[in-house]
Design an enzyme around this catalytic site. Sequence first.
Site, PDB file in Angstrom:
ATOM      1  N   ASP A   8      -6.658   3.565   5.625  1.00 34.25           N
ATOM      2  CA  ASP A   8      -5.600   3.965   4.689  1.00 34.25           C
ATOM      3  C   ASP A   8      -6.135   5.185   3.956  1.00 34.25           C
ATOM      4  O   ASP A   8      -6.999   5.081   3.088  1.00 34.25           O
ATOM      5  CB  ASP A   8      -5.320   2.810   3.716  1.00 34.25           C
ATOM      6  CG  ASP A   8      -4.487   3.267   2.511  1.00 34.25           C
ATOM      7  OD1 ASP A   8      -3.921   4.367   2.561  1.00 34.25           O
ATOM      8  OD2 ASP A   8      -4.420   2.504   1.528  1.00 34.25           O
ATOM      9  N   LYS A  70      -4.258  15.186  -0.315  1.00 38.94           N
ATOM     10  CA  LYS A  70      -3.208  14.770   0.609  1.00 38.94           C
ATOM     11  C   LYS A  70      -1.888  15.491   0.320  1.00 38.94           C
ATOM     12  O   LYS A  70      -1.037  15.618   1.189  1.00 38.94           O
ATOM     13  CB  LYS A  70      -3.036  13.263   0.473  1.00 38.94           C
ATOM     14  CG  LYS A  70      -2.233  12.604   1.558  1.00 38.94           C
ATOM     15  CD  LYS A  70      -2.386  11.107   1.428  1.00 38.94           C
ATOM     16  CE  LYS A  70      -1.299  10.338   2.101  1.00 38.94           C
ATOM     17  NZ  LYS A  70      -1.466   8.897   1.888  1.00 38.94           N
ATOM     18  N   GLU A 171       2.714   4.147   6.347  1.00 38.80           N
ATOM     19  CA  GLU A 171       2.126   3.249   5.345  1.00 38.80           C
ATOM     20  C   GLU A 171       2.994   2.023   5.056  1.00 38.80           C
ATOM     21  O   GLU A 171       2.487   0.895   5.066  1.00 38.80           O
ATOM     22  CB  GLU A 171       1.823   4.020   4.056  1.00 38.80           C
ATOM     23  CG  GLU A 171       0.593   4.908   4.221  1.00 38.80           C
ATOM     24  CD  GLU A 171       0.460   5.978   3.152  1.00 38.80           C
ATOM     25  OE1 GLU A 171       1.198   5.930   2.151  1.00 38.80           O
ATOM     26  OE2 GLU A 171      -0.389   6.870   3.326  1.00 38.80           O
ATOM     27  N   ASP A 193       6.785   1.620  -1.742  1.00 41.70           N
ATOM     28  CA  ASP A 193       5.388   2.067  -1.747  1.00 41.70           C
ATOM     29  C   ASP A 193       5.234   3.315  -2.622  1.00 41.70           C
ATOM     30  O   ASP A 193       5.581   4.423  -2.209  1.00 41.70           O
ATOM     31  CB  ASP A 193       4.988   2.358  -0.282  1.00 41.70           C
ATOM     32  CG  ASP A 193       3.554   2.843  -0.158  1.00 41.70           C
ATOM     33  OD1 ASP A 193       2.880   3.012  -1.183  1.00 41.70           O
ATOM     34  OD2 ASP A 193       3.108   3.057   0.989  1.00 41.70           O
TER      35      ASP A 193
END
Length: 665
Positions: A8, A70, A171, A193
């Site tokens: 992850d 990211k 994810e 999420d």
Amino acid sequence: MGQIVGIDLGTTNSVVGVIEAGRPIVIANSEGTRTTPSIVGFTKDSEIVIGDQARRQLVLNPKNTFYNLKRFIGREWDELDEISISVPYNVKSNESGSVRILSPNTGREYASEELISSLIRKLINDAETYLGDTIDSAVITVPAYFNESQRQATKDSALLAGIKVDRILNEPTAAALAYGFEKSSSNNVLVFDLGGGTFDVSLLKISNGVFDVKATCGDTQLGGNNFDSKIVDWLAERFLAEHKIDLRRDRQALQRLTEAAEKAKCELSGLQKTKISLPFITTNDDGPLHIEEDINRKLFESLCQDLLDRLLEPVQIALDDSGWEPDEIDEVVLVGGSTRIPMVQQLVKTLVPNEPCQSVNPDEVVAIGAAIQSGIISGDLRDLLLNDVTPLSLGLETIGGLMKVLIPRNTPIPVRQSDVFSTSESNQSSVVVQVRQGERPLAAENKSLGKFRLSGIPPAPRGIPQVQVAFDIDANGLLEVSATDKTTGRKQTVSISGGSNLNEQEINSIISEAKSKANEDRKKRSVIDRKNNALTLIAQAERRLRDASLEFGPYGAERQQRAVELAIQDVEEFIDDDDPQELELSVSALQEALFGLNRRFAAEKKNDNNPFQGIKNTFGSLKDELFSDDYWDEDPWDNEMNSNYRNSSYRNSRDDDPWDNDYFL
Ligand code: AMP
């Protein structure tokens, strides 16, 4: 063949999972924690630091410490929002519009892929140490709403780290895998999420091990950081009004503000109010200035209202796309640290009137899901099937600048879709295929994934030639496009790789640089380890000498004491030399001398019917250290010489070991 793990790769933290004995587990890193901060930095000596080590230098070395990477991956400069670029380090656009990050300490600029690859390498190294095996491939998770370029760039980062990506997994889908693992009932699930930098919502039908994603939507520039920024702005504006100084212009102050804001935000998830105190935040002519503010939950919530609106929209789009009514949803799974914010939880409850599922750990659930997917790939886990969808529509630009969609969003993948196009002018000998991704009707407003030209079309009136354009999306969501002239059979195929911020040449040069660096680093590390171990041994020997002089008096075991003293001197002499062999020899000699001294201790004890308990403990611990498997396993001088030593009569003397615990009983 090496192992496969699930990673992850979070905006804030990263986690590695693996299947062990048929079950997914999280692997702790070398610092002993289960999550690794996704931060990469360079020290003033240009040494790279990653994870906790990098986080520690955030405030003191903000220009060389890179977080939130990211948010930059696979994105062009023009696509970044204000918040993404308001970081205390330097981010800029290069000539081709790609994002570059500057490190003054190394004097270099980096693509985010390169820095993220260092993080991946650390995660892999730590996992290899835990597993005692090499890892050559991984399942890596990405936000479901990542576009083609961001996925490709993530893959490139892994490639730079020397890791093959077996699957790019969304994810929320990973979270659903973890949630639905070993559940036999049939459920409609909404995964919400909200992490540090991205937001995803996915709707899935889970039924007896089959995971069908129905719809997904999100925002790749929305996460916990945006909530932090609201508090930062509030603090900075108040300070500006009072002192006429904008703290956001001072990198160190901005970093301190950001950290304090995040801390306050997290505290407000559990408390109604909290204090933010930042002494000596800056100075003016009157001397040092401080921040001392109270913030309560109500105020925080009022600052973040617009963020709630931004969360609402993707949920509604995903619900519409799935065709489900909110009351058809059986379970809501909350993923990502930011779902701990009470108003976010309340928002979810107003959308779906169910109590969210609390059975999964929001910080680890994605890595667990990635590990499950790695288990499906390796064959360790059976009877699980995952059917994902493509998050954004894919199509091409047609004449007049319109977007012609070939694969609409939320189409199950893998998928192949084609259509026939023609020329817009008579005798046109080539066509340009411009591939785009997005939901806007005007092509230029969607993300360009690259273009190519199919030439050699025979002369013909416009509208007559037939060019078949086909889009293929694999299980990773990665796209291949081909165009075929149906008259000549001429075909042109491209894999969409333009997403990465790096071209192929740059990727290859980074890989070879990384390889040579890895050797260099390994050498440097072994020198440091060797020195550290020698220092540890010297400290042990000195302790033993002190014990000996207490036990036997200054000359009681003169020969053995002297031998240890001389051996210590030798090790000290070679410790700063560049000759590893001399150091190894002297360390070995010191070990032998210590051994001799300890035998003397033991012999003394044997003759003594009333052994001293204190000395027993000392011997016991030395014996444990010298003979425990850990001691030898970790031995940096684990070479022929030492294995001789281990297997020699010294080692064998363990059988009649005078310090054997039995002796002391
Ligand atoms: P993740 O990407 O899932 O690791 O989530 C990281 C984000 O969650 C960061 O923005 C954190 O500040 C945020 N976060 C973690 N714990 C809490 C909490 N108790 N309350 C609010 N936000 C939190």
